[in-house]
Scaffold this motif. Structure first.
Motif, PDB file in Angstrom:
ATOM      1  N   UNK A 170       6.208  -3.452 -18.282  1.00  0.00           N
ATOM      2  CA  UNK A 170       7.616  -3.546 -17.899  1.00  0.00           C
ATOM      3  C   UNK A 170       8.407  -2.382 -18.505  1.00  0.00           C
ATOM      4  N   UNK A 171       9.146  -1.673 -17.648  1.00  0.00           N
ATOM      5  CA  UNK A 171       9.949  -0.545 -18.086  1.00  0.00           C
ATOM      6  C   UNK A 171       9.252   0.792 -17.986  1.00  0.00           C
ATOM      7  N   UNK A 172       7.934   0.785 -17.795  1.00  0.00           N
ATOM      8  CA  UNK A 172       7.163   2.027 -17.743  1.00  0.00           C
ATOM      9  C   UNK A 172       7.121   2.572 -16.324  1.00  0.00           C
ATOM     10  N   UNK A 173       7.766   3.733 -16.123  1.00  0.00           N
ATOM     11  CA  UNK A 173       7.816   4.294 -14.774  1.00  0.00           C
ATOM     12  C   UNK A 173       6.840   5.443 -14.585  1.00  0.00           C
ATOM     13  N   UNK A 174       6.084   5.819 -15.618  1.00  0.00           N
ATOM     14  CA  UNK A 174       5.036   6.831 -15.471  1.00  0.00           C
ATOM     15  C   UNK A 174       3.781   6.146 -14.913  1.00  0.00           C
ATOM     16  N   UNK A 175       3.701   6.082 -13.615  1.00  0.00           N
ATOM     17  CA  UNK A 175       2.625   5.324 -12.968  1.00  0.00           C
ATOM     18  C   UNK A 175       1.382   6.156 -12.686  1.00  0.00           C
ATOM     19  N   UNK A 176       1.459   7.457 -12.853  1.00  0.00           N
ATOM     20  CA  UNK A 176       0.353   8.328 -12.463  1.00  0.00           C
ATOM     21  C   UNK A 176      -0.962   7.965 -13.151  1.00  0.00           C
ATOM     22  N   UNK A 177      -0.985   7.767 -14.486  1.00  0.00           N
ATOM     23  CA  UNK A 177      -2.252   7.396 -15.128  1.00  0.00           C
ATOM     24  C   UNK A 177      -2.832   6.097 -14.592  1.00  0.00           C
ATOM     25  N   UNK A 178      -1.969   5.111 -14.350  1.00  0.00           N
ATOM     26  CA  UNK A 178      -2.451   3.836 -13.823  1.00  0.00           C
ATOM     27  C   UNK A 178      -3.049   4.016 -12.432  1.00  0.00           C
ATOM     28  N   UNK A 179      -2.446   4.890 -11.643  1.00  0.00           N
ATOM     29  CA  UNK A 179      -2.978   5.121 -10.304  1.00  0.00           C
ATOM     30  C   UNK A 179      -4.362   5.742 -10.367  1.00  0.00           C
ATOM     31  N   UNK A 180      -4.577   6.664 -11.293  1.00  0.00           N
ATOM     32  CA  UNK A 180      -5.900   7.256 -11.463  1.00  0.00           C
ATOM     33  C   UNK A 180      -6.931   6.189 -11.824  1.00  0.00           C
ATOM     34  N   UNK A 181      -6.574   5.311 -12.747  1.00  0.00           N
ATOM     35  CA  UNK A 181      -7.484   4.240 -13.142  1.00  0.00           C
ATOM     36  C   UNK A 181      -7.821   3.356 -11.948  1.00  0.00           C
ATOM     37  N   UNK A 182      -6.802   2.987 -11.183  1.00  0.00           N
ATOM     38  CA  UNK A 182      -7.022   2.118 -10.026  1.00  0.00           C
ATOM     39  C   UNK A 182      -7.977   2.756  -9.023  1.00  0.00           C
ATOM     40  N   UNK A 183      -7.799   4.044  -8.760  1.00  0.00           N
ATOM     41  CA  UNK A 183      -8.654   4.719  -7.779  1.00  0.00           C
ATOM     42  C   UNK A 183     -10.087   4.840  -8.277  1.00  0.00           C
ATOM     43  N   UNK A 184     -10.265   5.153  -9.560  1.00  0.00           N
ATOM     44  CA  UNK A 184     -11.621   5.275 -10.105  1.00  0.00           C
ATOM     45  C   UNK A 184     -12.331   3.920 -10.068  1.00  0.00           C
ATOM     46  N   UNK A 185     -11.637   2.855 -10.426  1.00  0.00           N
ATOM     47  CA  UNK A 185     -12.262   1.535 -10.385  1.00  0.00           C
ATOM     48  C   UNK A 185     -12.639   1.148  -8.964  1.00  0.00           C
ATOM     49  N   UNK A 186     -11.787   1.484  -8.002  1.00  0.00           N
ATOM     50  CA  UNK A 186     -12.116   1.205  -6.603  1.00  0.00           C
ATOM     51  C   UNK A 186     -13.376   1.960  -6.192  1.00  0.00           C
TER      52      UNK A 186
END
Length: 363
Positions: free
Chosen positions: A106-122
């Motif tokens: 909550x409050x964290x708007x730097x989403x780029x690292x999370x997106x990388x994690x999501x794509x690698x896990x997929x």
């Protein structure tokens, strides 16, 4: 072309396209690389991620503007999306190893690292629910109730969001969902992940994938815990006092600076507002350092801030003056004063950088 050679060459080419604002050119670079046999994971982690890191460092050094930084980040995000959308149907139907939720705290708007994690896990066969930036904890909990994932992965880049992360970790574990955290907010060695009771920490996307593949351990039984169970030092109420007093602390510190820096008296409304924002960041990091009881969190922020200011020809001594004024207001709180003194010592030990300006930061 081998992948290491491709990564080195592609990084340079992609950087140039991104900094030039050439979204189509950037997409063409990575799509052609896929056609040449470079794996998507390599592109994500060894090409796109380093380019994004360079975007941040170039902004910090004042070599690109805030607008350029935002535009470059947006291009990188759309390039990642374009890669995902171009995957063959057979790859989109890979057998699922399990289901996980990836979200920013909550409050964290730097989403780029999370997106990388999501794509690698997929790519590695997981079913991923990617929630993106700034997910309020109640909505995250509702999503977990609905989907029943094997684990939730929480990403945070800004340490001031650690109290929110703590609440999210505790809430998820109370549901029996294991929690893996990552991102700069949790410290380079994951120290704050351990302090906040997360089940595990990973340094990067590959590390997260390896933790999940080996089975995420649970460090304690799922239960509703109080903050003091993990952080007993908060019993002194110094953190709570600083947080609740933040508006007054910022206002009074700004007033105190007018004595030390007469130029502040001539600030227009916009300059005063920006200076107040800078002071707010200082107070927020001070409060977070109190929360986790770690002076290094505060001193690291201050030295980073000094680097940013000096790149923009603002002397770091303006921050030292701010700390002196702030310490005077909080002199009855020993842990807080200790943190401020440590921060001031770190800044005073820095080499002096000549600057034409004698006023505090306001940009």
């Amino acid at each position: 072309m081998t992948e290491p050679t491709a990564a080195a060459e592609l990084t340079d080419r992609l950087w140039q396209a991104v900094v030039d604002g050439d979204e189509h050119g950037a997409a063409d670079i990575v799509h052609e690389a896929v056609a040449d046999g470079v794996t998507e994971e390599t592109l994500l982690l060894e090409v796109i991620a380093p380019v994004q890191a360079r975007v941040g460092s170039e902004w910090a050094a004042d070599r690109i503007t805030v607008a350029q930084e935002h535009a470059a980040t947006a291009i990188n995000e759309r390039v990642i999306a374009s890669l995902a959308h171009r995957r063959p149907a057979r790859e989109r139907r890979l057998p699922h190893r399990g289901r996980v939720t990836v979200s920013c705290i909550d409050g964290e708007w730097h989403a780029f690292p999370a997106r990388l994690v999501a794509e690698v896990l997929h790519l590695r066969g997981w079913r991923v629910d990617y929630l993106g930036a700034q997910t309020p904890t109640p909505h995250l909990v509702a999503h977990l109730h609905h989907t029943g994932p094997d684990a939730v992965l929480l990403s945070g880049s800004i340490p001031t969001h650690l109290p929110a992360a703590h609440a999210a970790v505790t809430a998820c574990q109370a549901l029996g969902v294991r929690v893996l955290v990552g991102g700069r907010a949790f410290g380079a060695d994951g120290r704050y992940a351990r302090a906040l009771g997360a089940d595990q920490w990973a340094a990067d996307a590959r590390g997260a994938a390896e933790v999940l593949a080996s089975g995420l351990p649970r460090s304690r039984p799922a239960a509703i815990r109080q903050v003091a169970d993990d952080l007993p030092h908060l019993a002194d109420q110094e953190y709570t006092t600083v947080v609740r007093s933040r508006p007054a602390l910022v206002r009074q510190t700004l007033a105190g600076l007018t004595t030390r820096f007469p130029a502040v008296r001539g600030y227009d409304d916009a300059q005063r507002e920006r200076t107040a924002e800078d002071l707010t960041h200082i107070v927020d990091f001070l409060a977070t350092a109190l929360y986790v009881d770690d002076p290094e969190l505060f001193t690291s922020f201050l030295t980073w801030t000094a680097d940013i200011l000096e790149a923009r020809h603002v002397p770091a001594r303006s921050v030292v003056a701010t700390l002196d004024v702030l310490a005077g207001q909080l002199r009855e709180f020993p842990r807080t004063v200790g943190l401020i003194k440590a921060g001031g010592a770190a800044l005073r030990g820095r080499p002096t950088v000549p600057s034409p300006t004698s006023a505090p930061a306001h940009d």
